[in-house]
Design an enzyme around this catalytic site. Sequence first.
Site, PDB file in Angstrom:
ATOM      1  N   SER A 234      14.527 -59.607   6.569  1.00 39.65           N
ATOM      2  CA  SER A 234      15.733 -60.354   6.920  1.00 39.65           C
ATOM      3  C   SER A 234      16.805 -59.367   7.357  1.00 39.65           C
ATOM      4  CB  SER A 234      16.234 -61.161   5.720  1.00 39.65           C
ATOM      5  OG  SER A 234      15.322 -62.174   5.380  1.00 39.65           O
ATOM      6  N   GLY A 236      19.977 -60.298   8.266  1.00 42.00           N
ATOM      7  CA  GLY A 236      21.270 -60.966   8.228  1.00 42.00           C
ATOM      8  C   GLY A 236      21.532 -61.734   9.509  1.00 42.00           C
ATOM      9  N   GLY A 239      18.944 -61.891  12.473  1.00 39.99           N
ATOM     10  CA  GLY A 239      17.682 -62.617  12.434  1.00 39.99           C
ATOM     11  C   GLY A 239      16.640 -61.965  11.550  1.00 39.99           C
ATOM     12  N   GLY A 265      18.018 -66.672   2.443  1.00 40.58           N
ATOM     13  CA  GLY A 265      16.726 -65.994   2.402  1.00 40.58           C
ATOM     14  C   GLY A 265      15.636 -66.861   1.819  1.00 40.58           C
ATOM     15  N   ASP A 266      15.996 -67.713   0.850  1.00 44.28           N
ATOM     16  CA  ASP A 266      15.014 -68.617   0.250  1.00 44.28           C
ATOM     17  C   ASP A 266      14.562 -69.682   1.253  1.00 44.28           C
ATOM     18  OD1 ASP A 266      15.553 -67.170  -2.073  1.00 44.28           O
ATOM     19  OD2 ASP A 266      17.133 -68.561  -2.664  1.00 44.28           O
TER      20      ASP A 266
END
Length: 326
Positions: A234, A236, A239, A265-266
């Site tokens: 990830s 941020g 992308g 993120g989940d």
Amino acid sequence: MILTVTLNTALDLTYGVPELVPHASHRVSDMSERPGGKGLNVARVLSALGHDTVVTGFAGGATGAVLRELLAGLSPQDADTEAGNDSVPAAAPITDALVTVAGNTRRTIAVVDRATGDTTQLNEPGPLVTTAAWTTLIGRYQELLTGADAVALCGSLPPGIHVGAYAELVRLARTAGVPVLLDTSGEPLRRGIAARPDLIKPNADELAQLTGSRDPLRATHDARRRGAHGVVASLGPDGMLAVTPAGIWQASPPAKVLGNPTGAGDSAVAGLLSGLVEGLSWPDRLRRAVALSTATVLSPTAGDFDRAAYEELLPRVGIEEHAPAA
């Protein structure tokens, strides 16, 4: 069925304030509470995407009782979906297979500054988990693996759990022939990656801590050499970067957005897992993951995603394929 494991579940509390000022008293303009911890956030998004999901991990005390009551209330009828919509189908059940412990489940508190969209997060450590409770969890996990299409191992370790816990769970999933995604950080990630999970999903800081490199492409290759079959990093607002046996891709949202990043993120993990189970190509998995992650930032409630934003973003996520390393 998709299985998610949250060893350190939480009751997520989100407080909205007109403006967050240090050293000042604040009136809360809005408040919400929901079952949390990374794997439970993943399960909620998977349910909204139409996947039957089972959650396991630990819950206990008065806070754990509230968490389980709220989890039971996440029925398909709660989802604002339309029949026949291919991008967001009808929601599916979430089954509670949590193991009860004596200690009190932790709380996480997100304070959202409504003027700026910035979020301040406070996370409690979680209850002490005994050896007996861990043994019960292992037995339940092995039973659940027999009916699982994929498993996600998510989040921090509560007190009392040995640092190699995720490595043990990864090995059991691989023995059962179930694809396993690991989403944790620090030493649990370092130990877990050596057990060769099918996929890890670190953010840029977690990846740098693991590999010592701040260059995302170099770091993801290094993480694969350490044992992960595939790595999705990830980045941020930039992308996600995927380095997999099938190729290398970077997926980018169509525009940078402001909002609450809690749970983004989940949601990305849910996108990746659902895409795996549905047999989507890697570019389509990444499109879904980035669209869900961005739509979560735009949601006013931690751990939820803005459905209209997801629908609008999905076809607009950019995909760039990288040449393999020489």
